[in-house]
Enzyme design. Structure first.
Site, PDB file in Angstrom:
ATOM      1  N   GLY A  71      88.726 -51.166  61.662  1.00 45.93           N
ATOM      2  CA  GLY A  71      88.316 -51.474  63.025  1.00 45.93           C
ATOM      3  C   GLY A  71      86.892 -51.069  63.339  1.00 45.93           C
ATOM      4  N   THR A  72      86.440 -49.940  62.799  1.00 44.45           N
ATOM      5  CA  THR A  72      85.083 -49.472  63.100  1.00 44.45           C
ATOM      6  C   THR A  72      84.041 -50.452  62.591  1.00 44.45           C
ATOM      7  OG1 THR A  72      85.726 -47.148  63.144  1.00 44.45           O
ATOM      8  CG2 THR A  72      83.412 -47.621  62.695  1.00 44.45           C
ATOM      9  N   ASN A 151      93.405 -45.645  73.120  1.00 40.76           N
ATOM     10  CA  ASN A 151      94.046 -44.872  72.055  1.00 40.76           C
ATOM     11  C   ASN A 151      94.414 -43.455  72.466  1.00 40.76           C
ATOM     12  OD1 ASN A 151      91.064 -44.950  72.025  1.00 40.76           O
ATOM     13  ND2 ASN A 151      91.244 -43.303  70.534  1.00 40.76           N
ATOM     14  N   GLN A 179      94.496 -50.673  68.657  1.00 45.75           N
ATOM     15  CA  GLN A 179      95.762 -50.028  68.998  1.00 45.75           C
ATOM     16  C   GLN A 179      96.864 -51.027  69.367  1.00 45.75           C
ATOM     17  OE1 GLN A 179      96.756 -46.897  68.732  1.00 45.75           O
ATOM     18  NE2 GLN A 179      94.781 -46.113  68.044  1.00 45.75           N
ATOM     19  N   SER A 199      92.853 -53.203  62.730  1.00 44.83           N
ATOM     20  CA  SER A 199      92.839 -52.233  61.633  1.00 44.83           C
ATOM     21  C   SER A 199      94.246 -52.022  61.102  1.00 44.83           C
ATOM     22  CB  SER A 199      92.248 -50.905  62.104  1.00 44.83           C
ATOM     23  OG  SER A 199      92.069 -50.017  61.026  1.00 44.83           O
ATOM     24  N   HIS A 201      95.798 -49.817  59.245  1.00 45.67           N
ATOM     25  CA  HIS A 201      96.517 -48.544  59.189  1.00 45.67           C
ATOM     26  C   HIS A 201      97.115 -48.130  60.527  1.00 45.67           C
ATOM     27  CE1 HIS A 201      93.634 -45.422  60.874  1.00 45.67           C
ATOM     28  NE2 HIS A 201      92.844 -46.462  60.816  1.00 45.67           N
ATOM     29  N   THR A 237      82.733 -57.184  47.303  1.00 45.97           N
ATOM     30  CA  THR A 237      83.995 -57.649  46.742  1.00 45.97           C
ATOM     31  C   THR A 237      85.162 -57.261  47.647  1.00 45.97           C
ATOM     32  OG1 THR A 237      83.103 -57.384  44.514  1.00 45.97           O
ATOM     33  CG2 THR A 237      85.494 -57.561  44.712  1.00 45.97           C
ATOM     34  N   CYS A 329      89.534 -39.415  65.751  1.00 43.28           N
ATOM     35  CA  CYS A 329      88.147 -39.409  65.286  1.00 43.28           C
ATOM     36  C   CYS A 329      87.354 -38.256  65.879  1.00 43.28           C
ATOM     37  CB  CYS A 329      87.483 -40.738  65.626  1.00 43.28           C
ATOM     38  SG  CYS A 329      88.304 -42.142  64.855  1.00 43.28           S
TER      39      CYS A 329
END
Length: 389
Positions: A71-72, A151, A179, A199, A201, A237, A329
């Site tokens: 996401g970042t 979040n 989120q 994202s 995860h 890649t 974070c």
């Protein structure tokens, strides 16, 4: 000691089905997807299958999905590249955005590239659509960056209305949906969002894989150069196994979204009721206690003043309970949560964020509340921890 994980807004455990899906792409289908031989073609075919799959879930075309490291990167690419490509001079955002957005806009503003405009938020973290309209009246050719679900405090933004306002004024709309992706249905064929970040995860895929949706008319120059990958939009890649895992996680989430949401809402409501019954003076930050009008995976609690509040997360951890004081974070940072500061959360009150997934059980939240009650009712949490070790 039984360990309980209640920090799913930081990251989620990888689903067993996701691990099974990615293993062949670590063992056997290991070719470089840019290679034209058989091994490379197998990897390329897998990537394109997932791209088409995710596009279908979002009501997008495959060409509008760009795989990223998370996401970042997606937020950075959308914001920095949109400003540069379209010559934008104004960015409108809010003080409760994730640092992936706030620090990016602050950096551009510090360089003199853009002027940053922060919308005000109320004590629940809600923005004013009227203020947004007023700013866009003055700066119609702007980039608006407002997240879907917060979040830390669970407050949801009305992204359909925001997108329509941006479209009316000819502004570009970037939405951080990290989120909410795979937890809520999002259809970009009906909601005029220009850029969107996801994202893996956060919904049971591994870390290090995500994507950016970029509407065709909003196409930008790449943030990362050095190769023609991702339709010349992101050099490097591709993470083939990660992309396959992302696709499987999205598939599971989409197929069972309503059932997962019902389960998580039930667990969250149970914890709210237990906290109100057992923790005198507890309150809730943002809209997180409003089950139907908040990010249902997040519950942010506010505790009465206590000399033990600063060490509460540490003591919970020693008792086998993983939770957070805010955004992951910011973990370890000396400075407190910028989100709690923006909503004027009293500094003397303790704040804990509990966040849930489809794997969280009612028994786990019951145990967590019981431990929290014990910690808050004792004059010596350290001694309590020793007794239970």
């Amino acid at each position: 000691m039984k360990r309980i994980y209640l920090d799913n807004a930081a990251t989620t455990p990888v689903a067993p089905e996701v691990i099974d899906a990615m293993l062949p792409f670590l063992r056997d289908t290991f070719g470089n997807p840019s290679s034209t031989h058989w091994h490379g073609r197998q990897a390329r075919a897998a990537i394109e299958r997932v791209r088409k799959q995710i596009a279908g879930y979002l009501g997008a075309s495959p060409a509008e999905i760009i795989f990223t490291s998370g996401g970042t990167e997606a937020d950075n690419c959308a914001i920095r590249s949109a400003v540069r490509t379209h010559g934008l001079q104004h960015v409108i955002t809010s003080p409760t955005e994730h640092h992936a957005v706030l620090h990016t806009v602050e950096d551009l503003a510090a360089q003199g590239v853009v002027k940053m405009h922060l919308l005000q938020v109320d004590e629940q973290g809600r923005i004013s659509l009227h203020e947004l309209k007023q700013l866009l009246e003055k700066h119609p050719k702007a980039l608006v960056s407002l997240m879907h679900g917060n979040n830390e405090i669970g407050t949801l933004n009305p992204i359909e209305e925001i997108a329509d306002i941006c479209k009316h004024y000819g502004a570009f709309y970037h939405c951080d949906t990290v989120q909410t992706m795979a937890h809520y249905p999002i259809d970009v064929s009906k909601i005029p969002i220009d850029y969107l970040a996801g994202s893996g995860h956060k919904f049971h895929a591994p870390k290090g894989i995500g994507f950016m949706y970029m509407r065709k008319k909003s196409k930008v120059h790449p943030l990362i150069t050095g190769g023609a990958q991702e339709r010349n939009m992101r050099g490097g890649t591709e993470n083939v196994a990660g992309i396959v895992a992302l696709g499987k996680a999205m598939e599971l989430a989409q197929e069972h979204m309503q059932a997962h949401a019902r389960h998580i809402r039930s667990v969250k409501q149970h914890m709210i009721e237990l906290l109100r019954a057992k923790i005198p003076g507890v309150s809730f930050n943002g809209t997180s206690a409003d089950i139907d009008n908040s990010l249902y995976t997040v519950l942010s609690i506010s505790l009465p003043p206590s000399p033990h509040n600063d060490m509460l997360l540490f003591h919970l951890d020693l008792q086998g309970i993983s939770a957070s004081g805010g955004s992951a974070c910011s973990s370890g940072a000396v400075k407190g949560s910028h989100v709690l500061a923006a909503i004027k959360h009293p500094a003397e009150r303790g704040a804990i964020r509990f966040s849930f997934s489809r794997y969280t059980t009612r028994e786990e939240v019951e145990h967590a509340v019981n431990v929290l009650q014990l910690l808050l009712s004792t004059d010596n949490p350290v001694e309590l921890v020793r007794k239970n070790m």
